[in-house]
Design a protein around this motif. Structure first.
Motif, PDB file in Angstrom:
ATOM      1  N   TYR A  71       0.836  -1.202   0.000  1.00 16.27           N
ATOM      2  CA  TYR A  71       0.000   0.000   0.000  1.00 16.27           C
ATOM      3  C   TYR A  71       0.869   1.250   0.000  1.00 16.27           C
ATOM      4  O   TYR A  71       0.618   2.208  -0.744  1.00 16.27           O
ATOM      5  CB  TYR A  71      -0.905  -0.018   1.232  1.00 16.27           C
ATOM      6  N   PRO A 121      -1.465   2.964   5.938  1.00 20.53           N
ATOM      7  CA  PRO A 121      -1.358   4.430   6.046  1.00 20.53           C
ATOM      8  C   PRO A 121      -0.165   4.878   6.897  1.00 20.53           C
ATOM      9  O   PRO A 121       0.483   5.880   6.573  1.00 20.53           O
ATOM     10  CB  PRO A 121      -2.693   4.827   6.689  1.00 20.53           C
ATOM     11  N   ALA A 168       3.041   4.439   4.784  1.00 16.05           N
ATOM     12  CA  ALA A 168       3.108   5.457   3.743  1.00 16.05           C
ATOM     13  C   ALA A 168       3.529   6.809   4.337  1.00 16.05           C
ATOM     14  O   ALA A 168       4.374   7.524   3.774  1.00 16.05           O
ATOM     15  CB  ALA A 168       1.759   5.584   3.039  1.00 16.05           C
ATOM     16  N   ASP A 219       2.525   2.067  -3.332  1.00 19.51           N
ATOM     17  CA  ASP A 219       1.543   2.632  -4.255  1.00 19.51           C
ATOM     18  C   ASP A 219       1.231   4.083  -3.901  1.00 19.51           C
ATOM     19  O   ASP A 219       1.096   4.939  -4.774  1.00 19.51           O
ATOM     20  CB  ASP A 219       0.267   1.783  -4.220  1.00 19.51           C
ATOM     21  N   LYS A 220       1.138   4.350  -2.600  1.00 16.98           N
ATOM     22  CA  LYS A 220       0.766   5.685  -2.129  1.00 16.98           C
ATOM     23  C   LYS A 220       1.904   6.690  -2.351  1.00 16.98           C
ATOM     24  O   LYS A 220       1.675   7.808  -2.803  1.00 16.98           O
ATOM     25  CB  LYS A 220       0.431   5.609  -0.632  1.00 16.98           C
TER      26      LYS A 220
END
Length: 287
Positions: free
Chosen positions: A17, A223, A226, A20-21
């Motif tokens: 994730y 999150p 990231a 990608d972020k």
């Protein structure tokens, strides 16, 4: 290992994730799985530093002392340790208040059990695990004061045969709902095979327990990863330890089976979730 489900799988989902972020053109990540909580951890981390990694996440409690030692040796590298409590100028720790979600899961278990016995497969008696057991029990007792939570310690994060044996023992002791803090799907599989219920931890485990799973407490690390990677890229890495709340989206209670859990219990759980998220209620409030 990064299996199909489990604690390590959720961290790897978080890593993907974050890539990608943040952007594949801005960050390169590597990982090593199956690292024991021994001097092997120190060896692996040293190699990561030698390979040029500038931000290193260690996702298991037992890596703590090795990471703190190496943080002092490598002041130009940032270290992040999950679930621990030791720090250094270039080392912080991060965690999720698992106990908030565990309290809610306990409410569902307490409402769904017919035998009033709930089985809990636990790895090691460290703070996060004890918090989870206690919160789960308090949540279950809040809706059903007659319940008993029986715990079996495996002394292993990942040992499918031990998890299976522990689950079978708990089922043999009358448990009709199981949960676990270990890193395998074996407890969920055992519940499915026995025709009982399970509330898995870390991941959704419907793939192995389509009938047995009545809800799943799913962890979401993405999150956070990231955010910390972006901070490092921007030269603004923050060493402040972080202990994420349910309201932060760090975990979620998913797939609640209203056909197996009484409607009034689900309603109470939703009301309590709102109180936990607003800060009106803390799972460890009380005498």
């Amino acid at each position: 290992p990064i299996a199909d489900v489990g604690y390590t799988k959720q961290h790897d989902i978080g890593r993907i994730y974050a890539i990608d972020k943040v952007g594949k053109d801005k960050v390169t990540t590597t990982f090593v799985e199956n690292v024991p909580e021994t001097a092997d951890a120190e060896r692996v981390i040293r190699q990561m530093v030698a390979d040029g990694n500038k931000l290193i996440f260690g996702t298991s409690f037992g890596y703590m002392n090795y990471m703190q030692k190496l943080a002092k040796e490598y002041p130009d590298v940032k270290f992040e340790h999950a679930t621990g409590y030791k720090t250094a100028p270039n080392m912080t720790n991060y965690n999720i208040r698992f106990y908030e979600g565990r309290y809610l899961a306990g409410m569902l278990a307490g409402g769904a059990t017919k035998s009033n016995i709930i089985g809990y497969v636990a790895p090691f008696p460290i703070p996060e695990v004890l918090q989870g057991i206690n919160a789960f029990t308090l949540g279950a007792k809040s809706v059903n004061p007659n319940i008993q939570v029986k715990v079996i310690w495996t002394n292993a994060w990942y040992d499918p045969p031990k998890d299976t044996d522990s689950a079978k023992t708990l089922l043999g002791q009358g448990a009709d709902i199981l949960t676990q803090h270990t890193n395998t799907s074996a407890v969920a599989s055992a519940a499915e095979a026995a025709g009982k219920m399970v509330i898995p931890y870390n991941s959704d485990m419907k793939s192995v327990a389509p009938n047995a799973q009545i809800a799943a407490l799913v962890l979401n690390w993405g999150p956070y990863y990231a955010k910390k990677i972006q901070q490092t890229i921007d030269g603004k890495w923050d060493p402040t330890p972080v202990w994420m709340h349910y309201k932060d989206g760090a975990m979620s209670l998913e797939g609640v089976r209203t056909d197996k859990i009484p409607a009034d219990i689900v309603k109470k759980m939703e009301e309590m979730k709102a109180k936990i998220e607003s800060g009106e209620f803390h799972p460890f409030t009380g005498p």
